[in-house]
Design an enzyme around this catalytic site. Sequence first.
Site, PDB file in Angstrom:
ATOM      1  N   PRO A   2     -37.842  24.495  13.444  1.00  0.00           N
ATOM      2  CG  PRO A   2     -37.447  22.851  14.642  1.00  0.00           C
ATOM      3  CD  PRO A   2     -36.788  24.411  13.901  1.00  0.00           C
ATOM      4  CD  GLU A   3     -43.494  28.529  13.183  1.00  0.00           C
ATOM      5  OE1 GLU A   3     -44.574  28.445  13.648  1.00  0.00           O
ATOM      6  OE2 GLU A   3     -42.892  28.482  12.640  1.00  0.00           O
TER       7      GLU A   3
END
Length: 274
Positions: A2-3
Amino acid sequence: MPELPEVESVRRQLAPGLSGRRIAAVWHHTQPRYLDLHLAAGRTVLSVGRRGKFLLCPLDTQLELVLHLGMTGTLRFAPLDAAAAPGPDPLDPHVHARLALDDARELVFRDVRQFGRLAVVRAGDYARIPTLAQLGPEPLSDAFDPGRFARQLAATRAPVKPWLLTQRPVAGVGNIYADEALWLARVHPASRRVGPRRARALHAAIRRVLADAIEREGTTFRDYRMVNGASGRNASHLVAYGQAGRPCPRCRTPLRKVWLGGRGTTFCPACQRR
DNA sequence: CACGCCTCCTGTGCGC
DNA sequence: TGCGCACAGGAGGCGT
Protein backbone atom coordinates in the site's frame (compact mmCIF):
# COMPACT_ATOMS: atom_id res chain seq x y z
CA MET A 1 1.48 -3.16 -1.19
CA PRO A 2 0.00 0.00 0.00
CA GLU A 3 1.10 3.46 -0.96
CA LEU A 4 -0.89 6.59 -0.30
CA PRO A 5 -3.86 5.83 -2.60
CA GLU A 6 -4.27 2.35 -1.17
CA VAL A 7 -4.02 3.54 2.44
CA GLU A 8 -6.47 6.35 1.74
CA SER A 9 -8.92 3.86 0.23
CA VAL A 10 -8.57 1.68 3.32
CA ARG A 11 -9.07 4.71 5.55
CA ARG A 12 -12.30 5.70 3.84
CA GLN A 13 -13.79 2.28 4.45
CA LEU A 14 -12.31 1.92 7.91
CA ALA A 15 -13.51 5.22 9.34
CA PRO A 16 -17.29 4.61 9.41
CA GLY A 17 -16.88 1.29 11.22
CA LEU A 18 -14.13 2.29 13.62
CA SER A 19 -14.74 5.92 14.59
CA GLY A 20 -16.51 6.18 17.91
CA ARG A 21 -15.97 2.51 18.80
CA ARG A 22 -14.42 1.48 22.07
CA ILE A 23 -11.63 -1.08 21.77
CA ALA A 24 -12.68 -3.70 24.29
CA ALA A 25 -9.68 -6.03 24.06
CA VAL A 26 -6.42 -6.36 22.16
CA TRP A 27 -4.49 -9.39 21.05
CA HIS A 28 -1.32 -9.42 18.96
CA HIS A 29 1.63 -11.62 18.25
CA THR A 30 4.48 -10.67 20.54
CA GLN A 31 6.91 -9.04 18.17
CA PRO A 32 8.74 -5.73 18.27
CA ARG A 33 6.61 -4.61 15.32
CA TYR A 34 3.66 -4.20 17.70
CA LEU A 35 4.57 -1.39 20.02
CA ASP A 36 2.51 -0.89 23.20
CA LEU A 37 -0.57 -2.02 21.36
CA HIS A 38 -2.14 -3.26 24.60
CA LEU A 39 -2.55 0.38 25.66
CA ALA A 40 -5.43 0.61 23.19
CA ALA A 41 -7.57 -1.69 25.35
CA GLY A 42 -10.46 0.22 26.90
CA ARG A 43 -9.83 3.30 24.75
CA THR A 44 -12.29 4.88 22.32
CA VAL A 45 -11.33 5.67 18.71
CA LEU A 46 -12.05 9.34 18.09
CA SER A 47 -11.38 9.39 14.35
CA VAL A 48 -9.48 7.62 11.56
CA GLY A 49 -6.97 9.80 9.75
CA ARG A 50 -4.00 9.31 7.47
CA ARG A 51 -0.56 10.81 6.93
CA GLY A 52 1.33 9.40 3.97
CA LYS A 53 1.09 5.62 4.30
CA PHE A 54 0.26 5.75 8.03
CA LEU A 55 -3.23 5.40 9.46
CA LEU A 56 -3.56 7.61 12.54
CA CYS A 57 -6.37 7.04 15.02
CA PRO A 58 -6.53 9.44 17.96
CA LEU A 59 -7.85 7.68 21.07
CA ASP A 60 -9.31 9.16 24.22
CA THR A 61 -6.87 9.93 27.07
CA GLN A 62 -4.37 11.55 24.68
CA LEU A 63 -3.21 8.34 23.05
CA GLU A 64 -2.94 7.54 19.38
CA LEU A 65 -3.15 4.27 17.47
CA VAL A 66 -0.72 4.19 14.52
CA LEU A 67 -1.04 1.55 11.80
CA HIS A 68 1.29 0.90 8.89
CA LEU A 69 0.36 -1.87 6.49
CA GLY A 70 3.88 -2.60 5.25
CA MET A 71 3.86 -4.61 2.03
CA THR A 72 1.03 -7.06 2.64
CA GLY A 73 -1.01 -5.81 5.60
CA THR A 74 -4.80 -5.85 5.35
CA LEU A 75 -7.58 -4.82 7.74
CA ARG A 76 -11.08 -6.23 7.87
CA PHE A 77 -14.02 -6.35 10.23
CA ALA A 78 -15.33 -9.70 11.45
CA PRO A 79 -18.12 -10.77 13.80
CA LEU A 80 -16.77 -11.18 17.31
CA ASP A 81 -17.14 -14.53 19.01
CA ALA A 82 -17.67 -13.27 22.55
CA ALA A 83 -17.10 -16.72 24.04
CA ALA A 84 -13.66 -17.16 22.49
CA ALA A 85 -10.61 -15.66 24.13
CA PRO A 86 -8.74 -13.38 21.76
CA GLY A 87 -5.76 -15.15 20.25
CA PRO A 88 -4.29 -16.54 17.06
CA ASP A 89 -6.67 -17.61 14.32
CA PRO A 90 -6.34 -21.41 14.15
CA LEU A 91 -7.29 -21.32 10.47
CA ASP A 92 -5.06 -18.44 9.39
CA PRO A 93 -1.47 -18.12 10.59
CA HIS A 94 -1.16 -14.70 8.93
CA VAL A 95 -3.53 -12.99 11.36
CA HIS A 96 -1.19 -11.02 13.63
CA ALA A 97 -3.48 -8.73 15.61
CA ARG A 98 -7.13 -8.53 16.59
CA LEU A 99 -8.90 -5.59 18.19
CA ALA A 100 -12.24 -6.52 19.75
CA LEU A 101 -14.77 -3.69 19.48
CA ASP A 102 -17.80 -2.78 21.58
CA ASP A 103 -20.31 -3.54 18.82
CA ALA A 104 -19.83 -7.33 18.57
CA ARG A 105 -17.23 -7.01 15.85
CA GLU A 106 -13.47 -7.11 15.73
CA LEU A 107 -10.85 -5.45 13.55
CA VAL A 108 -8.51 -8.12 12.15
CA PHE A 109 -4.99 -7.32 10.98
CA ARG A 110 -3.57 -9.85 8.53
CA ASP A 111 -0.01 -9.52 7.27
CA VAL A 112 1.70 -12.26 5.27
CA ARG A 113 5.17 -10.74 5.06
CA GLN A 114 5.00 -9.16 8.50
CA PHE A 115 6.44 -5.80 7.51
CA GLY A 116 3.42 -3.96 8.92
CA ARG A 117 3.60 -2.12 12.22
CA LEU A 118 1.04 -1.22 14.84
CA ALA A 119 1.72 1.10 17.75
CA VAL A 120 0.04 3.08 20.48
CA VAL A 121 1.89 6.29 21.31
CA ARG A 122 1.20 9.52 23.16
CA ALA A 123 -0.81 11.64 20.73
CA GLY A 124 1.54 13.22 18.23
CA ASP A 125 4.67 11.71 19.78
CA TYR A 126 6.29 9.81 16.93
CA ALA A 127 9.80 9.60 18.34
CA ARG A 128 9.76 5.82 18.09
CA ILE A 129 8.42 5.82 14.51
CA PRO A 130 11.24 7.55 12.62
CA THR A 131 9.65 7.74 9.17
CA LEU A 132 6.49 9.25 10.62
CA ALA A 133 8.47 11.69 12.74
CA GLN A 134 10.29 12.98 9.64
CA LEU A 135 7.40 12.63 7.21
CA GLY A 136 7.17 15.18 4.41
CA PRO A 137 4.08 17.18 3.46
CA GLU A 138 0.83 15.63 2.28
CA PRO A 139 1.09 15.64 -1.51
CA LEU A 140 -2.51 16.69 -2.13
CA SER A 141 -2.46 19.52 0.40
CA ASP A 142 -1.18 23.09 0.14
CA ALA A 143 1.69 22.07 2.40
CA PHE A 144 3.27 20.37 -0.64
CA ASP A 145 4.73 23.50 -2.15
CA PRO A 146 6.31 23.34 -5.62
CA GLY A 147 8.96 25.96 -4.90
CA ARG A 148 10.08 24.30 -1.70
CA PHE A 149 10.07 20.90 -3.39
CA ALA A 150 12.27 22.23 -6.19
CA ARG A 151 14.73 23.76 -3.70
CA GLN A 152 14.96 20.52 -1.71
CA LEU A 153 15.50 18.57 -4.91
CA ALA A 154 18.26 20.97 -5.94
CA ALA A 155 19.94 20.54 -2.57
CA THR A 156 20.26 16.75 -2.56
CA ARG A 157 22.78 14.71 -4.50
CA ALA A 158 20.83 11.48 -4.09
CA PRO A 159 19.22 9.84 -7.14
CA VAL A 160 15.73 11.26 -7.39
CA LYS A 161 13.72 8.06 -7.10
CA PRO A 162 15.33 6.68 -3.91
CA TRP A 163 15.10 10.20 -2.51
CA LEU A 164 11.33 10.25 -3.10
CA LEU A 165 10.99 6.88 -1.41
CA THR A 166 12.47 8.20 1.85
CA GLN A 167 9.09 9.90 2.52
CA ARG A 168 10.91 13.10 3.51
CA PRO A 169 10.33 15.33 0.49
CA VAL A 170 6.70 14.23 0.21
CA ALA A 171 4.57 11.69 2.07
CA GLY A 172 3.10 8.53 0.60
CA VAL A 173 4.99 7.90 -2.65
CA GLY A 174 6.14 4.29 -3.04
CA ASN A 175 7.62 2.21 -5.82
CA ILE A 176 4.59 2.17 -8.13
CA TYR A 177 3.72 5.85 -8.04
CA ALA A 178 7.35 6.95 -8.08
CA ASP A 179 7.83 5.17 -11.41
CA GLU A 180 4.54 6.56 -12.70
CA ALA A 181 5.24 10.17 -11.65
CA LEU A 182 8.82 10.14 -12.96
CA TRP A 183 7.57 8.86 -16.31
CA LEU A 184 4.85 11.51 -16.47
CA ALA A 185 7.32 14.29 -15.64
CA ARG A 186 9.99 12.87 -18.00
CA VAL A 187 12.54 12.68 -15.20
CA HIS A 188 15.19 9.94 -15.23
CA PRO A 189 14.83 7.97 -11.97
CA ALA A 190 18.61 7.93 -11.34
CA SER A 191 19.07 11.65 -11.97
CA ARG A 192 21.03 13.45 -9.24
CA ARG A 193 20.45 16.88 -10.75
CA VAL A 194 16.88 17.94 -11.42
CA GLY A 195 16.41 21.54 -12.44
CA PRO A 196 13.53 23.78 -11.36
CA ARG A 197 11.40 23.18 -14.45
CA ARG A 198 11.53 19.42 -14.13
CA ALA A 199 11.14 19.65 -10.37
CA ARG A 200 7.86 21.50 -10.85
CA ALA A 201 6.78 18.99 -13.47
CA LEU A 202 7.53 16.20 -11.01
CA HIS A 203 5.61 17.97 -8.27
CA ALA A 204 2.56 18.20 -10.53
CA ALA A 205 2.98 14.60 -11.73
CA ILE A 206 3.07 13.25 -8.17
CA ARG A 207 -0.22 14.99 -7.43
CA ARG A 208 -1.80 13.84 -10.65
CA VAL A 209 -0.75 10.21 -10.32
CA LEU A 210 -1.84 9.94 -6.68
CA ALA A 211 -5.17 11.71 -7.20
CA ASP A 212 -6.03 9.50 -10.17
CA ALA A 213 -5.13 6.36 -8.21
CA ILE A 214 -7.29 7.43 -5.26
CA GLU A 215 -10.15 7.91 -7.70
CA ARG A 216 -9.67 4.27 -8.71
CA GLU A 217 -9.27 3.10 -5.11
CA GLY A 218 -5.66 2.02 -5.50
CA THR A 219 -3.63 -0.59 -7.37
CA THR A 220 -4.19 -4.28 -6.68
CA PHE A 221 -1.70 -6.87 -7.91
CA ARG A 222 -2.20 -9.55 -5.32
CA ASP A 223 -2.38 -8.65 -1.65
CA TYR A 224 -3.87 -5.19 -1.52
CA ARG A 225 -7.54 -5.22 -0.58
CA MET A 226 -9.84 -2.63 0.87
CA VAL A 227 -11.62 -3.27 4.16
CA ASN A 228 -14.58 -4.79 2.31
CA GLY A 229 -12.21 -7.16 0.48
CA ALA A 230 -12.54 -5.42 -2.89
CA SER A 231 -9.60 -4.73 -5.19
CA GLY A 232 -8.51 -1.35 -6.47
CA ARG A 233 -8.99 -0.56 -10.16
CA ASN A 234 -5.77 1.31 -10.95
CA ALA A 235 -3.59 -1.60 -12.11
CA SER A 236 -4.81 -1.47 -15.70
CA HIS A 237 -3.97 2.25 -15.87
CA LEU A 238 -0.27 1.88 -15.01
CA VAL A 239 1.99 3.30 -17.70
CA ALA A 240 5.50 2.57 -16.36
CA TYR A 241 5.50 0.32 -13.27
CA GLY A 242 5.55 -3.32 -14.30
CA GLN A 243 5.51 -2.45 -18.01
CA ALA A 244 9.15 -3.20 -18.90
CA GLY A 245 9.56 -4.21 -22.52
CA ARG A 246 6.32 -2.63 -23.60
CA PRO A 247 6.46 0.46 -25.81
CA CYS A 248 6.47 3.84 -24.10
CA PRO A 249 3.00 5.34 -24.67
CA ARG A 250 4.66 8.63 -25.62
CA CYS A 251 7.48 7.60 -27.95
CA ARG A 252 7.14 3.83 -28.52
CA THR A 253 10.66 3.11 -27.24
CA PRO A 254 10.60 -0.11 -25.18
CA LEU A 255 10.52 0.65 -21.46
CA ARG A 256 13.58 -0.55 -19.57
CA LYS A 257 13.84 -2.08 -16.11
CA VAL A 258 16.84 -1.36 -13.90
CA TRP A 259 17.75 -1.85 -10.26
CA LEU A 260 17.93 1.38 -8.28
CA GLY A 261 18.34 1.77 -4.56
CA GLY A 262 17.37 -1.86 -4.11
CA ARG A 263 14.06 -1.46 -5.96
CA GLY A 264 12.99 -2.53 -9.44
CA THR A 265 12.56 0.59 -11.55
CA THR A 266 10.92 0.92 -14.96
CA PHE A 267 11.37 3.98 -17.16
CA CYS A 268 11.61 5.15 -20.75
CA PRO A 269 15.27 5.48 -21.78
CA ALA A 270 14.31 7.87 -24.59
CA CYS A 271 12.00 10.41 -23.01
CA GLN A 272 13.26 10.28 -19.40
CA ARG A 273 16.70 11.84 -19.83
CA ARG A 274 19.15 12.65 -17.11
C1' DC B 1 24.78 14.19 8.20
C1' DA B 2 23.72 11.94 3.91
C1' DC B 3 23.77 8.21 1.51
C1' DG B 4 23.83 3.22 0.30
C1' DC B 5 23.62 -1.46 1.50
C1' DC B 6 21.59 -5.23 4.02
C1' DT B 7 17.89 -7.07 6.58
C1' DC B 8 13.39 -8.28 8.27
C1' DC B 9 9.40 -12.12 6.31
C1' DT B 10 6.48 -15.34 3.25
C1' DG B 11 4.66 -16.59 -1.13
C1' DT B 12 4.83 -17.14 -6.01
C1' DG B 13 6.46 -17.80 -10.49
C1' DC B 14 9.95 -19.15 -13.41
C1' DG B 15 13.99 -21.68 -15.34
C1' DC B 16 16.39 -25.78 -15.17
C1' DT C 1 7.22 -32.94 -11.08
C1' DG C 2 10.54 -30.87 -8.07
C1' DC C 3 14.08 -27.70 -6.64
C1' DG C 4 16.38 -23.39 -6.16
C1' DC C 5 16.43 -18.77 -7.07
C1' DA C 6 14.79 -14.10 -7.91
C1' DC C 7 11.58 -10.93 -6.82
C1' DA C 8 7.41 -8.54 -4.57
C1' DG C 9 3.55 -2.50 -3.33
C1' DG C 10 8.17 -0.80 2.87
C1' DA C 11 11.17 0.95 6.02
C1' DG C 12 14.61 0.36 9.95
C1' DG C 13 19.40 -0.09 11.18
C1' DC C 14 24.02 0.23 10.47
C1' DG C 15 28.44 1.27 8.22
C1' DT C 16 31.07 4.53 5.54
